[in-house]
Design a protein around this motif. Structure first.
Motif, PDB file in Angstrom:
ATOM      1  N   LEU A  38       0.922  -1.158  -0.297  1.00 32.42           N
ATOM      2  CA  LEU A  38      -0.045   0.407  -0.080  1.00 32.42           C
ATOM      3  C   LEU A  38       0.844   0.705  -0.037  1.00 32.42           C
ATOM      4  O   LEU A  38       1.998   1.231   0.876  1.00 32.42           O
ATOM      5  CB  LEU A  38      -0.737   0.050   0.924  1.00 32.42           C
ATOM      6  CG  LEU A  38      -2.174  -0.690   1.290  1.00 32.42           C
ATOM      7  CD1 LEU A  38      -3.170  -0.642   2.796  1.00 32.42           C
ATOM      8  CD2 LEU A  38      -3.233  -0.152  -0.142  1.00 32.42           C
ATOM      9  N   ASP A  39       0.495   2.380  -1.050  1.00 32.65           N
ATOM     10  CA  ASP A  39       1.802   3.881  -1.254  1.00 32.65           C
ATOM     11  C   ASP A  39       0.629   3.810   0.896  1.00 32.65           C
ATOM     12  O   ASP A  39      -0.166   4.495   0.758  1.00 32.65           O
ATOM     13  CB  ASP A  39       0.617   4.415  -1.882  1.00 32.65           C
ATOM     14  CG  ASP A  39       1.421   5.453  -1.877  1.00 32.65           C
ATOM     15  OD1 ASP A  39       1.635   5.967  -1.302  1.00 32.65           O
ATOM     16  OD2 ASP A  39       0.574   6.783  -2.797  1.00 32.65           O
ATOM     17  N   THR A  40       2.208   4.708   1.608  1.00 31.80           N
ATOM     18  CA  THR A  40       2.271   5.198   2.820  1.00 31.80           C
ATOM     19  C   THR A  40       1.320   6.578   2.553  1.00 31.80           C
ATOM     20  O   THR A  40       0.763   6.960   3.265  1.00 31.80           O
ATOM     21  CB  THR A  40       3.248   4.863   3.488  1.00 31.80           C
ATOM     22  OG1 THR A  40       4.039   6.115   2.458  1.00 31.80           O
ATOM     23  CG2 THR A  40       4.108   3.502   3.794  1.00 31.80           C
ATOM     24  N   ILE A  41       1.383   7.108   1.713  1.00 24.69           N
ATOM     25  CA  ILE A  41       1.176   8.826   0.961  1.00 24.69           C
ATOM     26  C   ILE A  41      -0.199   8.471   1.034  1.00 24.69           C
ATOM     27  O   ILE A  41      -1.936   9.379   2.077  1.00 24.69           O
ATOM     28  CB  ILE A  41       1.263   9.690   0.114  1.00 24.69           C
ATOM     29  CG1 ILE A  41       2.821   9.795   0.220  1.00 24.69           C
ATOM     30  CG2 ILE A  41       1.100  10.154   0.338  1.00 24.69           C
ATOM     31  CD1 ILE A  41       3.279   9.953  -0.981  1.00 24.69           C
ATOM     32  N   GLU A  42      -0.853   7.422   0.846  1.00 21.84           N
ATOM     33  CA  GLU A  42      -2.750   7.740   0.746  1.00 21.84           C
ATOM     34  C   GLU A  42      -3.035   6.496   1.236  1.00 21.84           C
ATOM     35  O   GLU A  42      -4.633   7.277   1.598  1.00 21.84           O
ATOM     36  CB  GLU A  42      -2.399   6.392  -1.259  1.00 21.84           C
ATOM     37  CG  GLU A  42      -4.565   6.751  -1.717  1.00 21.84           C
ATOM     38  CD  GLU A  42      -4.760   8.424  -2.449  1.00 21.84           C
ATOM     39  OE1 GLU A  42      -5.569   8.624  -1.561  1.00 21.84           O
ATOM     40  OE2 GLU A  42      -3.533   9.097  -2.464  1.00 21.84           O
ATOM     41  N   THR A  43      -2.533   5.881   2.004  1.00 25.20           N
ATOM     42  CA  THR A  43      -2.627   5.459   3.411  1.00 25.20           C
ATOM     43  C   THR A  43      -3.188   6.457   4.485  1.00 25.20           C
ATOM     44  O   THR A  43      -4.053   5.892   5.476  1.00 25.20           O
ATOM     45  CB  THR A  43      -2.230   4.444   3.554  1.00 25.20           C
ATOM     46  OG1 THR A  43      -2.447   3.412   2.306  1.00 25.20           O
ATOM     47  CG2 THR A  43      -2.940   3.211   4.894  1.00 25.20           C
ATOM     48  N   GLY A  44      -1.933   7.024   4.510  1.00 26.49           N
ATOM     49  CA  GLY A  44      -1.884   8.073   5.517  1.00 26.49           C
ATOM     50  C   GLY A  44      -3.291   8.949   5.741  1.00 26.49           C
ATOM     51  O   GLY A  44      -4.309   9.255   6.338  1.00 26.49           O
ATOM     52  N   ALA A  45      -3.435   9.715   4.546  1.00 30.78           N
ATOM     53  CA  ALA A  45      -3.788  10.613   3.596  1.00 30.78           C
ATOM     54  C   ALA A  45      -6.252  10.268   3.954  1.00 30.78           C
ATOM     55  O   ALA A  45      -6.662  10.761   4.688  1.00 30.78           O
ATOM     56  CB  ALA A  45      -4.162  10.913   2.416  1.00 30.78           C
ATOM     57  N   ALA A  46      -5.953   8.858   3.582  1.00 27.49           N
ATOM     58  CA  ALA A  46      -7.081   8.143   4.008  1.00 27.49           C
ATOM     59  C   ALA A  46      -7.390   7.587   5.369  1.00 27.49           C
ATOM     60  O   ALA A  46      -8.603   8.415   6.169  1.00 27.49           O
ATOM     61  CB  ALA A  46      -7.691   6.876   3.201  1.00 27.49           C
ATOM     62  N   LEU A  47      -7.035   7.248   6.044  1.00 28.35           N
ATOM     63  CA  LEU A  47      -6.533   7.575   7.881  1.00 28.35           C
ATOM     64  C   LEU A  47      -7.137   8.696   7.864  1.00 28.35           C
ATOM     65  O   LEU A  47      -8.054   8.393   9.298  1.00 28.35           O
ATOM     66  CB  LEU A  47      -5.457   6.479   7.598  1.00 28.35           C
ATOM     67  CG  LEU A  47      -5.573   5.294   7.878  1.00 28.35           C
ATOM     68  CD1 LEU A  47      -4.440   4.299   8.543  1.00 28.35           C
ATOM     69  CD2 LEU A  47      -6.825   4.479   8.833  1.00 28.35           C
ATOM     70  N   ALA A  48      -6.496   9.661   7.654  1.00 31.02           N
ATOM     71  CA  ALA A  48      -7.007  11.029   8.009  1.00 31.02           C
ATOM     72  C   ALA A  48      -8.171  11.360   8.111  1.00 31.02           C
ATOM     73  O   ALA A  48      -8.798  12.683   8.710  1.00 31.02           O
ATOM     74  CB  ALA A  48      -6.031  11.501   7.691  1.00 31.02           C
ATOM     75  N   VAL A  49      -8.742  11.062   7.258  1.00 29.19           N
ATOM     76  CA  VAL A  49     -10.166  11.436   6.125  1.00 29.19           C
ATOM     77  C   VAL A  49     -11.194  10.730   7.168  1.00 29.19           C
ATOM     78  O   VAL A  49     -12.431  11.507   7.778  1.00 29.19           O
ATOM     79  CB  VAL A  49     -10.926  11.096   5.062  1.00 29.19           C
ATOM     80  CG1 VAL A  49     -11.819  11.389   4.922  1.00 29.19           C
ATOM     81  CG2 VAL A  49      -9.170  12.119   4.352  1.00 29.19           C
ATOM     82  N   LEU A  50     -10.656   9.544   7.605  1.00 26.26           N
ATOM     83  CA  LEU A  50     -11.635   8.367   8.660  1.00 26.26           C
ATOM     84  C   LEU A  50     -11.755   9.224  10.306  1.00 26.26           C
ATOM     85  O   LEU A  50     -13.093   8.719  10.717  1.00 26.26           O
ATOM     86  CB  LEU A  50     -10.873   7.218   8.232  1.00 26.26           C
ATOM     87  CG  LEU A  50     -11.548   6.202   9.136  1.00 26.26           C
ATOM     88  CD1 LEU A  50     -12.334   5.618   8.738  1.00 26.26           C
ATOM     89  CD2 LEU A  50     -11.235   4.723   9.247  1.00 26.26           C
ATOM     90  N   MET A  51     -10.052   9.270  10.743  1.00 29.38           N
ATOM     91  CA  MET A  51      -9.986  10.403  11.377  1.00 29.38           C
ATOM     92  C   MET A  51     -11.293  11.253  11.707  1.00 29.38           C
ATOM     93  O   MET A  51     -11.896  11.436  12.746  1.00 29.38           O
ATOM     94  CB  MET A  51      -9.135  10.825  12.219  1.00 29.38           C
ATOM     95  CG  MET A  51      -8.418   9.099  12.088  1.00 29.38           C
ATOM     96  SD  MET A  51      -6.009   9.565  13.057  1.00 29.38           S
ATOM     97  CE  MET A  51      -6.112   7.641  13.022  1.00 29.38           C
ATOM     98  N   ASP A  52     -10.810  11.959  10.675  1.00 26.12           N
ATOM     99  CA  ASP A  52     -11.230  13.960  10.936  1.00 26.12           C
ATOM    100  C   ASP A  52     -13.271  13.461  10.525  1.00 26.12           C
ATOM    101  O   ASP A  52     -14.096  14.430  11.039  1.00 26.12           O
ATOM    102  CB  ASP A  52     -10.980  14.203   9.625  1.00 26.12           C
ATOM    103  CG  ASP A  52     -11.225  15.710  10.259  1.00 26.12           C
ATOM    104  OD1 ASP A  52     -11.365  16.220  10.728  1.00 26.12           O
ATOM    105  OD2 ASP A  52     -10.767  16.629   8.318  1.00 26.12           O
ATOM    106  N   ALA A  53     -13.202  11.582  10.112  1.00 24.09           N
ATOM    107  CA  ALA A  53     -15.219  11.790   9.976  1.00 24.09           C
ATOM    108  C   ALA A  53     -15.246  11.619  11.140  1.00 24.09           C
ATOM    109  O   ALA A  53     -16.694  10.817  11.188  1.00 24.09           O
ATOM    110  CB  ALA A  53     -15.385  11.244   9.221  1.00 24.09           C
TER     111      ALA A  53
END
Length: 577
Positions: free
Chosen positions: A352-367
């Motif tokens: 997995l791309d660490t950039i895309e995965t980190g950004a996706a997890l941050a959106v999940l947290m922000d939500a």
């Protein structure tokens, strides 16, 4: 122009499991890596195809200098239509496969078609005798490290590997393609961005084995000049200021100062945990735990890869990069570099791309669907990702997918790809690169770290570094070696025994961009897509009294598509990414 004789292309048909060797066109002698990938994709891939269908084309192309004795020159580009953006994508990686393919005289592997049975897995074996596909069902679903440990015991010790992890097999749009490092064992070098691992997985290709055997380095036409260039360039580099002596993780303090060490889904540009995430803490661990700096490929003089061990001195991961510390760390409110190292290892295991995965997890947290900085929840989600489940699949499919799942609107991206660490609000010329690159938000397409740049220079600086990086990514040189166009043309001239002009390389870089833009145009992209997400245009970050948004007008951004006259600095600017 003469070139090394006998260069070939490998064409693989996954539909009937065949492999064919073709001659390499003479007119493509100066094309490699990204530029070669773009040329092949524009000619042979339908831009309107389903990225995960049989008509997509997966290209694995070493750079022109790969396989030679030139320093730090063995990178490989992976290209295809991105399942993340729907446009063209190139991502490149270090490790040994690029070196090995070129030592064997193979300029690219072009993979087409798709098996009728989606459950089957295959491997491509490449050596001095040619290339063949073999069944690889026994490796289905294996995580990258276990896979490579197994392959290392089965195939010659001289072989390197290109692998597809479970995320690629699941055809997740954030999946990467892994390459083994100089030891031909650890799959820690990733062509990560754009979801090209999903393309590899959709084609049923679990791994590529490249065994150069005793093949020697490629011989240049002008050996004396080439040898002198290698010696002088290496000496000058080692005597100069080595920006990445301790890897990219060392830039954390600078990024934090510039308000681009982003925090909590980029609502702020500085992290309160910058001290404990600083790469200096990794360096401090070397004395007690072992590890240290190493080179990921034969002939590397940069040695930017940090080998990270756990508290017991056991290997955990390598190349824990600034981008990962930022987007998978600070951006998710993770407080410790050691936790980021654990997450990095999981991403490498899954592919997995660490950039895309980190950004996706941050959106999940922000939500509100995961607590900020909840490392255990992050690890559990990644560990269980192969089991499926809506949340795990969404994270594997990237930040935009998580936004759609949660209904959360604040998703920082360009063309569907998550914005990397370097933020476009204080670095507006970099924002223009994110807008105009055919590949979306990708710092390796053209990074400009100059927050004081005059607005009148935004377009030129973005276009200039995009051209330089196109040529660099065609050459096989690592961007961290920071070659200029003049450096690259000197090496090309010695390799081929003929002068390569400044105009030729300017033309090549521009044409690569044109080919990529044309692919996207045919795929349905317009200049209306050359925008950053609303949150980048509305939410300001920076020091009090000097907060900034990305506010470069569309008509200014559009000027990037007009080829500007070459200035002297085009040829003397160092590659940057």
């Amino acid at each position: 122009m003469a070139g090394p004789s006998g260069d070939k292309l490998i064409y693989v048909n996954m539909t009937d499991q065949s492999a064919e060797i073709r001659d390499y066109p003479d007119e493509w002698k100066l094309l490699g890596g990204r530029a070669l990938s773009a040329k092949i994709l524009l000619q042979e891939c339908d831009p309107t195809c389903d990225p995960l269908g049989p008509d997509n084309v997966l290209v694995m192309a070493p750079g022109v200098m790969s396989g030679t004795a030139a320093p730090t020159s063995g990178r490989i580009s992976i290209g295809g239509k991105s399942p993340l953006t729907g446009g063209i994508k190139e991502a490149n990686a270090g490790g040994e496969p690029g070196q090995h393919l070129m030592k064997l005289g193979f300029r690219a592997i072009v993979v087409k078609g798709q098996p009728a049975d989606a459950e089957r897995r295959y491997a491509l074996l490449v050596d001095k005798s040619g290339a063949k596909l073999v069944p690889a069902d026994a490796y289905k679903g294996m995580w990258n490290y276990a896979l490579c440990e197994s392959l290392h015991g089965e195939y010659p010790k001289t072989a390197s590997f290109i692998t597809c992890g479970p995320a690629g097999e699941m055809q997740l749009a954030g999946a990467s393609v892994a390459c083994t490092d100089q030891d031909n064992r650890y799959p820690a070098r990733h062509a990560a961005r754009g979801g090209l691992g999903a393309v590899m997985g959709a084609k049923g290709l679990k791994f590529v084995m490249v065994d150069p055997g005793r093949a020697s380095v490629r011989r240049p036409a002008d050996r004396k000049k080439f040898g002198a260039l290698c010696k002088t360039y290496t000496k000058d580099y080692q005597a100069g200021e080595q920006m990445f002596k301790f890897g990219t993780s060392s830039v954390v303090p600078v990024a934090n100062m510039l308000h681009t060490f982003v925090y909590k889904n980029r609502v702020e540009g500085q992290s309160p945990d910058a001290e404990s995430l600083d790469g200096a803490r990794i360096v401090e661990s070397f004395e007690e735990r072992g590890g240290g700096m190493h080179n990921c490929m034969t002939g590397c003089i940069v040695r930017c890869s940090n080998v990270v061990n756990d508290a017991e001195g056991n290997y955990k991961t390598s190349a824990l990069e600034f981008e990962t510390l930022t987007v998978l760390g600070a951006n998710c409110a993770v407080q410790s570099w050691e936790d980021v190292a654990d997450l990095d290892r999981l991403c490498d295991e899954l592919g997995l791309d660490t950039i895309e995965t980190g950004a996706a997890l941050a959106v999940l947290m922000d939500a509100g669907q995961m607590q900020w900085g909840d490392v255990e929840a992050m690890k559990q989600l990644l560990e269980k990702l192969p089991e499926g489940g809506a949340q795990g699949r969404a994270v594997g499919n990237g930040a935009v997918a998580v936004g759609k799942l949660t209904g959360h609107a604040r998703v920082p991206h360009a063309k569907g790809q998550a914005i990397p660490a370097w933020d476009p609000r204080p670095l507006k010329a970099t924002g223009i690169t994110y807008c105009t690159s055919a590949m979306g938000a990708d710092h390796t397409a053209g990074l400009i770290i100059n927050p004081g740049l005059a607005p009148g220079d935004f377009v030129w600086e973005s276009q200039k570094i995009q051209i330089v990086n196109c040529v660099n990514d065609a050459s096989g040189f690592c961007q961290f070696l920071q070659p200029t166009l003049d450096d690259i043309r000197d090496f090309y001239g010695a390799l081929y025994g003929e002068e390569v002009s400044r105009e030729q390389l300017h033309d090549q870089g521009w044409q690569c961009m044109v080919d990529e833009w044309e692919f996207n145009r045919r795929a349905g992209f317009t200049q209306d897509d050359d925008v950053l997400a609303d949150c980048m245009q509305q939410d300001a970050i920076g020091a009090e009294g000097a907060k900034q948004i990305f506010d470069v007008p569309a008509d200014v951004i559009a000027q990037t598509y007009q080829r500007l006259p070459a200035r002297e600095d085009l040829f003397t600017t160092k590659a940057a990414g």
